[in-house]
Design a protein around this motif. Structure first.
Motif, PDB file in Angstrom:
ATOM      1  N   THR A 118       0.831  -1.197   0.000  1.00  0.00           N
ATOM      2  CA  THR A 118       0.000   0.000   0.000  1.00  0.00           C
ATOM      3  C   THR A 118       0.867   1.248   0.000  1.00  0.00           C
ATOM      4  OG1 THR A 118      -0.143  -0.158   2.422  1.00  0.00           O
ATOM      5  CG2 THR A 118      -1.964  -1.078   1.148  1.00  0.00           C
ATOM      6  N   PHE A 119       0.317   2.342  -0.518  1.00  0.00           N
ATOM      7  CA  PHE A 119       1.036   3.615  -0.526  1.00  0.00           C
ATOM      8  C   PHE A 119       0.077   4.737  -0.138  1.00  0.00           C
ATOM      9  CE2 PHE A 119       2.661   7.550  -2.326  1.00  0.00           C
ATOM     10  CZ  PHE A 119       3.978   7.517  -1.876  1.00  0.00           C
ATOM     11  N   GLY A 120       0.567   5.632   0.732  1.00  0.00           N
ATOM     12  CA  GLY A 120      -0.234   6.770   1.157  1.00  0.00           C
ATOM     13  C   GLY A 120       0.074   7.130   2.593  1.00  0.00           C
ATOM     14  N   LYS A 121      -0.915   7.689   3.280  1.00  0.00           N
ATOM     15  CA  LYS A 121      -0.771   8.052   4.685  1.00  0.00           C
ATOM     16  C   LYS A 121      -1.216   6.868   5.530  1.00  0.00           C
ATOM     17  CE  LYS A 121      -1.624  11.706   8.031  1.00  0.00           C
ATOM     18  NZ  LYS A 121      -2.201  13.041   8.286  1.00  0.00           N
ATOM     19  N   GLN A 122      -0.273   6.270   6.268  1.00  0.00           N
ATOM     20  CA  GLN A 122      -0.554   5.038   6.994  1.00  0.00           C
ATOM     21  C   GLN A 122       0.478   4.834   8.086  1.00  0.00           C
ATOM     22  OE1 GLN A 122       0.005   1.641   4.273  1.00  0.00           O
ATOM     23  NE2 GLN A 122       1.151   3.010   2.939  1.00  0.00           N
ATOM     24  N   ASP A 123       0.334   3.742   8.839  1.00  0.00           N
ATOM     25  CA  ASP A 123       1.238   3.466   9.944  1.00  0.00           C
ATOM     26  C   ASP A 123       2.575   2.934   9.458  1.00  0.00           C
ATOM     27  OD1 ASP A 123      -0.803   4.183  11.640  1.00  0.00           O
ATOM     28  OD2 ASP A 123      -1.376   2.126  12.130  1.00  0.00           O
ATOM     29  N   ALA A 124       3.640   3.292  10.194  1.00  0.00           N
ATOM     30  CA  ALA A 124       4.936   2.688   9.950  1.00  0.00           C
ATOM     31  C   ALA A 124       4.916   1.226  10.406  1.00  0.00           C
ATOM     32  CB  ALA A 124       6.017   3.453  10.703  1.00  0.00           C
ATOM     33  N   ALA A 125       5.876   0.456   9.928  1.00  0.00           N
ATOM     34  CA  ALA A 125       5.895  -0.982  10.204  1.00  0.00           C
ATOM     35  C   ALA A 125       6.013  -1.297  11.687  1.00  0.00           C
ATOM     36  CB  ALA A 125       7.050  -1.635   9.445  1.00  0.00           C
ATOM     37  N   THR A 126       6.693  -0.459  12.455  1.00  0.00           N
ATOM     38  CA  THR A 126       6.911  -0.750  13.870  1.00  0.00           C
ATOM     39  C   THR A 126       5.692  -0.476  14.736  1.00  0.00           C
ATOM     40  OG1 THR A 126       7.944   1.443  14.021  1.00  0.00           O
ATOM     41  CG2 THR A 126       9.419  -0.451  13.854  1.00  0.00           C
ATOM     42  N   VAL A 127       4.661   0.141  14.176  1.00  0.00           N
ATOM     43  CA  VAL A 127       3.468   0.437  14.975  1.00  0.00           C
ATOM     44  C   VAL A 127       2.787  -0.845  15.447  1.00  0.00           C
ATOM     45  CG1 VAL A 127       1.159   1.473  14.899  1.00  0.00           C
ATOM     46  CG2 VAL A 127       3.106   2.715  13.972  1.00  0.00           C
ATOM     47  N   GLN A 128       2.897  -1.935  14.673  1.00  0.00           N
ATOM     48  CA  GLN A 128       2.287  -3.182  15.135  1.00  0.00           C
ATOM     49  C   GLN A 128       2.936  -3.680  16.433  1.00  0.00           C
ATOM     50  OE1 GLN A 128       2.583  -6.832  12.995  1.00  0.00           O
ATOM     51  NE2 GLN A 128       4.723  -6.569  12.398  1.00  0.00           N
ATOM     52  N   ILE A 129       4.179  -3.279  16.697  1.00  0.00           N
ATOM     53  CA  ILE A 129       4.831  -3.641  17.960  1.00  0.00           C
ATOM     54  C   ILE A 129       4.301  -2.768  19.097  1.00  0.00           C
ATOM     55  CG2 ILE A 129       7.014  -4.063  19.121  1.00  0.00           C
ATOM     56  CD1 ILE A 129       6.628  -5.708  16.594  1.00  0.00           C
ATOM     57  N   SER A 130       4.214  -1.457  18.869  1.00  0.00           N
ATOM     58  CA  SER A 130       3.700  -0.570  19.917  1.00  0.00           C
ATOM     59  C   SER A 130       2.245  -0.879  20.243  1.00  0.00           C
ATOM     60  CB  SER A 130       3.857   0.897  19.507  1.00  0.00           C
ATOM     61  OG  SER A 130       3.053   1.209  18.391  1.00  0.00           O
ATOM     62  N   GLN A 131       1.491  -1.403  19.277  1.00  0.00           N
ATOM     63  CA  GLN A 131       0.086  -1.736  19.528  1.00  0.00           C
ATOM     64  C   GLN A 131      -0.077  -2.922  20.468  1.00  0.00           C
ATOM     65  OE1 GLN A 131      -1.358  -2.211  15.502  1.00  0.00           O
ATOM     66  NE2 GLN A 131      -2.074  -0.093  15.380  1.00  0.00           N
ATOM     67  N   MET A 132       0.974  -3.668  20.725  1.00  0.00           N
ATOM     68  CA  MET A 132       0.897  -4.792  21.655  1.00  0.00           C
ATOM     69  C   MET A 132       0.661  -4.311  23.082  1.00  0.00           C
ATOM     70  SD  MET A 132       3.948  -7.097  19.964  1.00  0.00           S
ATOM     71  CE  MET A 132       3.776  -8.555  21.012  1.00  0.00           C
ATOM     72  N   THR A 133       1.011  -3.042  23.369  1.00  0.00           N
ATOM     73  CA  THR A 133       0.738  -2.454  24.683  1.00  0.00           C
ATOM     74  C   THR A 133      -0.135  -1.208  24.599  1.00  0.00           C
ATOM     75  OG1 THR A 133       2.841  -1.213  24.559  1.00  0.00           O
ATOM     76  CG2 THR A 133       2.861  -3.322  25.732  1.00  0.00           C
ATOM     77  N   ASP A 134      -0.413  -0.730  23.393  1.00  0.00           N
ATOM     78  CA  ASP A 134      -1.245   0.459  23.200  1.00  0.00           C
ATOM     79  C   ASP A 134      -2.716   0.061  23.244  1.00  0.00           C
ATOM     80  OD1 ASP A 134      -2.236   2.940  22.635  1.00  0.00           O
ATOM     81  OD2 ASP A 134      -1.632   2.930  20.527  1.00  0.00           O
ATOM     82  N   THR A 135      -3.148  -0.444  24.398  1.00  0.00           N
ATOM     83  CA  THR A 135      -4.519  -0.940  24.546  1.00  0.00           C
ATOM     84  C   THR A 135      -5.286  -0.214  25.636  1.00  0.00           C
ATOM     85  OG1 THR A 135      -3.831  -2.662  26.117  1.00  0.00           O
ATOM     86  CG2 THR A 135      -3.793  -3.236  23.786  1.00  0.00           C
ATOM     87  N   VAL A 136      -4.613   0.619  26.414  1.00  0.00           N
ATOM     88  CA  VAL A 136      -5.289   1.359  27.475  1.00  0.00           C
ATOM     89  C   VAL A 136      -6.195   2.417  26.848  1.00  0.00           C
ATOM     90  CG1 VAL A 136      -4.941   2.827  29.496  1.00  0.00           C
ATOM     91  CG2 VAL A 136      -3.385   0.928  29.054  1.00  0.00           C
TER      92      VAL A 136
END
Length: 337
Positions: A118-136
């Motif tokens: 995909t191309f455009g405005k979107q999340d960087a690849a490392t965001v899937q790691i931060s989402q492992m604790t970004d649940t609060v």
């Protein structure tokens, strides 16, 4: 699960933005889905930043809407597109209106059994790691905000995502900047073991024409068993975003979360976060240091209400606030569609 089914599930999540997104059009292999949320959020003791609350309530309410499209090209190839925008309210208590919608995501791409590009405005690849604790519910997610190439909703991003062996999620992204010496890239992977333990690692880097080039390592583990979810993440690196004054610095952050969903549709969440900046030639200071307790009640899959209390440990001598940070109490009501 078959690879084709996995690829379909990833595509659905990619373009829907919400598990409740409704399909409003489907004809000749092309479909369109609409989703979003309406959420009241009010801080009644201190602002979420730790600043003092002068009045009765600081309004942080928001409304999001997203549109996702999928079109079948061949049996193994699809075209995908996604857009999401958010509107907030004015928090001064007046009757003035905020007529602006802020763009969050806007991208298009191709999806196949081999993965999505995909191309455009979107999340960087490392965001899937931060989402492992970004649940609060309220305050988590600082680990993705330190450098440009590791952040969410970045412009000019070319991204790849794939799922392999029924267990491995791989993502890569390239930040193609329109400005000189500001390109960046990121790479990450999460491997989930059969008994529910996930292990994630990621790395991001980008050039900075006016300061130290930025690099970031991020790692996290999570565990899910029935109604229990546990997550622990850590990040460290150097440099920072181009639009901050302190461009040459080291940083580190730890984030932890524990959640339990009871059969009664009540969920208890405990979160902890501590992040530090160590500027070159200056004293180290904290950008976050708190414990957060949240209670959530789910009326159904669309509507939930919650209360969050944040115990803020930032002190005047260790933060940019120049004063002890206030604790905060937030009440919320969220409707997903």
């Amino acid at each position: 699960m078959k690879m084709a089914a996995i690829a379909t599930a990833i595509t659905t999540a990619l373009v829907s933005g919400s598990a409740l997104a409704a399909e409003v059009y489907n004809s000749d292999g092309t479909s369109l889905s609409i989703g979003g949320r309406a959420e009241f959020r009010g801080d009644f003791q201190g602002q979420d930043s730790g600043k003092e609350l002068d009045g009765t309530m600081y309004n942080k309410s928001r409304f999001r809407i997203n549109v996702g499209g999928v079109t079948q090209i061949t049996n193994d190839l699809k075209g995908i597109a996604f857009y999401e925008a958010e509107q907030t309210v004015n928090s001064d208590g007046s009757n003035s209106q905020n007529t602006n919608f802020n763009q969050r995501y806007m991208y298009a791409g191709l999806s196949s059994n081999a993965g999505d590009v995909t191309f455009g405005k979107q999340d960087a690849a490392t965001v899937q790691i931060s989402q492992m604790t970004d649940t609060v519910t309220t305050h988590s997610g600082i680990q993705k905000t330190y450098i440009e190439a590791g952040d969410e909703q970045i412009n000019n991003a070319l991204a790849y995502s794939g799922y392999f062996m029924d267990a491995l999620s791989v993502k890569a992204s390239f930040l193609a900047s329109s400005n000189s010496s500001e390109n960046g890239w990121a790479l990450s992977g999460i491997y989930t073991l059969p008994f529910g333990l996930g292990i994630g690692l990621g790395y991001a880097a980008n050039d900075n024409p006016v300061g130290q080039d930025s690099t970031q390592f991020i790692g996290a583990v999570n565990y899910r068993w029935e109604g229990l979810y546990l997550g622990l993440g850590y990040t460290q690196g150097e440099g920072s975003k181009k639009d901050t004054q302190l461009r040459d610095n080291d940083f580190n952050s730890i984030e932890a979360v524990a959640q339990y969903r009871f059969p009664s549709n009540f969920e208890a969440v405990l979160g902890y976060q501590k992040g530090e900046i160590d500027p070159e030639g200056d004293n180290k200071y904290s950008v976050s240091d708190y414990v957060e307790l949240t209670g959530i009640y789910y009326f159904n899959k669309s509507l939930r209400t919650y209360a969050t209390y944040k115990v803020n440990n930032l002190k005047a001598d260790s933060s940019e606030l120049n004063r002890d940070a206030d604790n905060s109490l937030r009440l919320g009501l969220r409707y997903d569609f």
